[in-house]
Design a protein around this motif. Sequence first.
Motif, short mmCIF file in Angstrom:
data_model
loop_
_atom_site.label_atom_id
_atom_site.label_comp_id
_atom_site.label_asym_id
_atom_site.label_seq_id
_atom_site.Cartn_x
_atom_site.Cartn_y
_atom_site.Cartn_z
N ILE A 407 6.16 -34.31 -40.50
CA ILE A 407 5.53 -33.65 -41.42
C ILE A 407 6.44 -32.59 -42.28
O ILE A 407 7.51 -32.35 -41.76
N GLN A 409 5.69 -28.88 -44.46
CA GLN A 409 5.12 -27.85 -44.96
C GLN A 409 5.86 -26.82 -45.78
O GLN A 409 7.04 -26.68 -45.58
N PHE A 450 1.15 -26.60 -48.73
CA PHE A 450 0.81 -27.73 -48.67
C PHE A 450 1.23 -28.31 -47.09
O PHE A 450 2.15 -27.52 -46.60
N SER A 452 2.43 -32.37 -45.89
CA SER A 452 2.30 -33.61 -46.15
C SER A 452 3.04 -34.55 -45.00
O SER A 452 3.92 -33.93 -44.23
N ASN A 453 2.95 -35.97 -45.21
CA ASN A 453 3.46 -36.80 -44.16
C ASN A 453 4.79 -37.18 -44.92
O ASN A 453 4.90 -37.40 -45.96
N PHE A 459 8.79 -37.66 -48.99
CA PHE A 459 7.39 -37.74 -49.20
C PHE A 459 6.73 -39.10 -49.04
O PHE A 459 7.12 -40.14 -49.72
N ASN A 461 2.80 -38.97 -48.27
CA ASN A 461 1.45 -38.69 -48.75
C ASN A 461 0.80 -36.98 -48.32
O ASN A 461 1.38 -36.67 -47.34
N TYR A 462 0.10 -36.38 -49.21
CA TYR A 462 -0.42 -35.03 -48.82
C TYR A 462 -1.66 -35.24 -47.68
O TYR A 462 -2.24 -35.93 -47.92
N ILE A 463 -1.67 -34.33 -46.80
CA ILE A 463 -2.61 -34.04 -45.84
C ILE A 463 -3.61 -33.00 -46.37
O ILE A 463 -4.71 -32.96 -46.48
N LYS A 464 -2.89 -31.87 -46.66
CA LYS A 464 -3.64 -30.60 -47.34
C LYS A 464 -2.50 -30.25 -48.67
O LYS A 464 -1.43 -30.30 -48.59
N SER A 465 -3.38 -29.76 -49.56
CA SER A 465 -2.56 -28.98 -50.79
C SER A 465 -3.66 -28.24 -51.44
O SER A 465 -4.77 -28.74 -51.65
#
Length: 759
Positions: A407, A409, A450, A452-453, A459, A461-465
């Motif tokens: 991940i 961050q 953010f 992301s995976n 990069f 994809n985003y998990i949170k942003s």
Amino acid sequence: MNPNLPSTNVNYYRSALKRFLAFFISFLACLALNAQTIQKGIVIDAKSRQPLQGATVSVVGQPELSSVSDAAGAFQIRTNESLSTINVSYIGYKTMAYEVQPGKPLVAALQGDMVNLRDVVLSQGIGQQKFNSLAKVDLDLRPVKTTQELMRIVPGLFVAQHAGGGKAEQIFLRGFDCDHGTDIAVSVDGMPVNMVSHAHGQGYADAHFVIPETIKNIDYGTGPYYAQQGNLNTAGYVGFSTYDNISNNLIQVEAGRFNTIRLLTLADLLKKNKDRQSAYIAAEANYSDGPTINPQNFNRVNIFAKYNQAISNNTRLSLSVSGFKSKWDASGQIPERAVNNGTIDRFGSIDPSEGGNTERYNANLLITANLSNGYTLTNQLYYTRNIFNLYSNFTFFLNDPVNGDEINQGEKRHLVGYTSKLARQRFYTNTMVSTQYGIGFRYDATKNSFLSNVVKRRFLNYIKSGDINEGNFYAYVQKQLSLGKFLLDGGLRIDHLNFNYHDRLSSIQSPGRSRTIVSPKLNIQYTVDPTFQLYVKTGKGFHSNDSRVVVANRGKEILPAAYGADLGINLKPIKQVFINIAAYYLYLEQEFIYVGDEGIVEPGGKTRRYGLDVIARWQFTNALFANANLNLSKGRSIGEPKGADYIPLAPDLTSTGGIYYKKKTGLNGGLSYRFIKDRPANEDNSIIAKGYFILDGAINYTRPKYEVGLAFENLLNEKWNEAQFATQSRLLNEPASVDELNFTPGTPLFFRAKLAIFF
């Protein structure tokens, strides 16, 4: 009246009576004036001409009459007669005696001297300040080179690094796994270090922008008992303060094992009229490959500058700026099974693409004014720009058996804050009253926080942003009354917090939330005599939840409170020995556990802790010192079945200490240890975080113009785990996940040499 007395005699006796009454009234007035003689003054460093905060001022022969100098070096002390003599003492300075001169302010210019435990005094007018003095003793005996070592100066505080030395340490204190700062407030010169609603954890406290050689003292306190401290002050707080100026220029080179090198310089920019203005600059550069098989390529650059000016006789300005930039690779946490079955070496890695980079830039302005009505007004304005980027892989192939679970961050943050403090000391008959009022705010604006995976830092994809805006507005009042042998300290603090989160991954936005919390404090100290002191501390504190969780949960569980109490004693059986013993209890309405790879703060439920802290300091000779700290704690979750109520990673037995030989010139050195007992890594104690005992040492040869030295870490070359977690993970091609201990290996035997030149 007797009618037989002649009128002349009556007039004579009447006149004599009037004279006697006038004399008696004048005599009583003189006694009252003598009883209320107030000596004002200021304590400064004789060489640098800068004020000394925390100097002890006491009346000779009357230890119950004492005072402490404030941030401007100013003090007031009551004496019983105008012919009194007062002593002014400060750790690392010669104690000076002065005759009281009513109406004439005293300037106490202290000369530097060797550290001496006799300067740690017990008197009714001195409370928390004695622990600041202890920190100054420890800091002088153990010159430190890293922020990890700085934090370890605080009794009972342990730290663990698990990302190649680049991110904030994991902190343990009073039975808390504080994560990276969730339950401990950290500051530098009054500027907060903690980052609320951070991409990697609530209260994230990365103090690596601090250059250790610029720190003159460490203020610390355990428990939620201090009105000046707000959010995150549950287990305790740590406040670093930097030198206002320096006496010598310095160039220092250090080199050690694992391709480690450190360059340091301090330069005095204004050498004249230091009582009016001063300025210096400090800079350091660090590089290390670390002990891991995959080089850490750790590098960090720090710069710090500070300027002080006396705007007038009553007003001083202090301005500091700093910048910090770091980049590193990390081997990450590894599972025990991979080491035990020979898949990797103890210093190997499952995912060597971990690491990151971070930056922080600060500006801090303080203006202190001594007002005509006896008040001291301090206004502080600060600004921080923080950039954070971290790559981690805790679970390896648990969630994604093809790409892995790495991940990323990150965030970019602006932080601005303001604090205003108004303080005064006054005497009412035999009572000294110290008052402090404070108001302030801090505002954090974070863009694109953010999670992301990624795969090998690429990069996916985003998990949170999203964008976070969080404000904290506060006010407090603190009153301290010195009543004979009693010292009463009461405070009340009000905090109002606003939470806003804009989710970039959703078209539906939740409204912001806000909440107010009131935190009362009451501390009582009783000084039996100069060798024995009792105290009780009580108070309420709090730690806030992450803004993303607050908004998502519609404002529930925003500001869980912490309620604590301490019962303690301070002892000085002889002048060269100091002992503190404190029993404590702490109840927390909600424990927070940050789950980094899920991007959430997980509620851990109600908890309670109780324990015992012991601090001991000895001075055997003028140059030989020893110290020891012992910390016992028992923490449990409330409402959970017995045997499943352990608090993961909460330490229940720790100890630190050492023995040191310290002289101004010639040979100096010491040995220090740190010990932490095995502790539960999960709720049912089925996984154990392993304890360790580490012995460090240092030896230096010091001359007025230079110093050479050699420092050792882990002298016994112990195999130990630094950071440890119970983690469910799966390795490549494993059929199922395994829940077991994952760890980062502690540094093996490490040594570094240094050469410092003073000019």
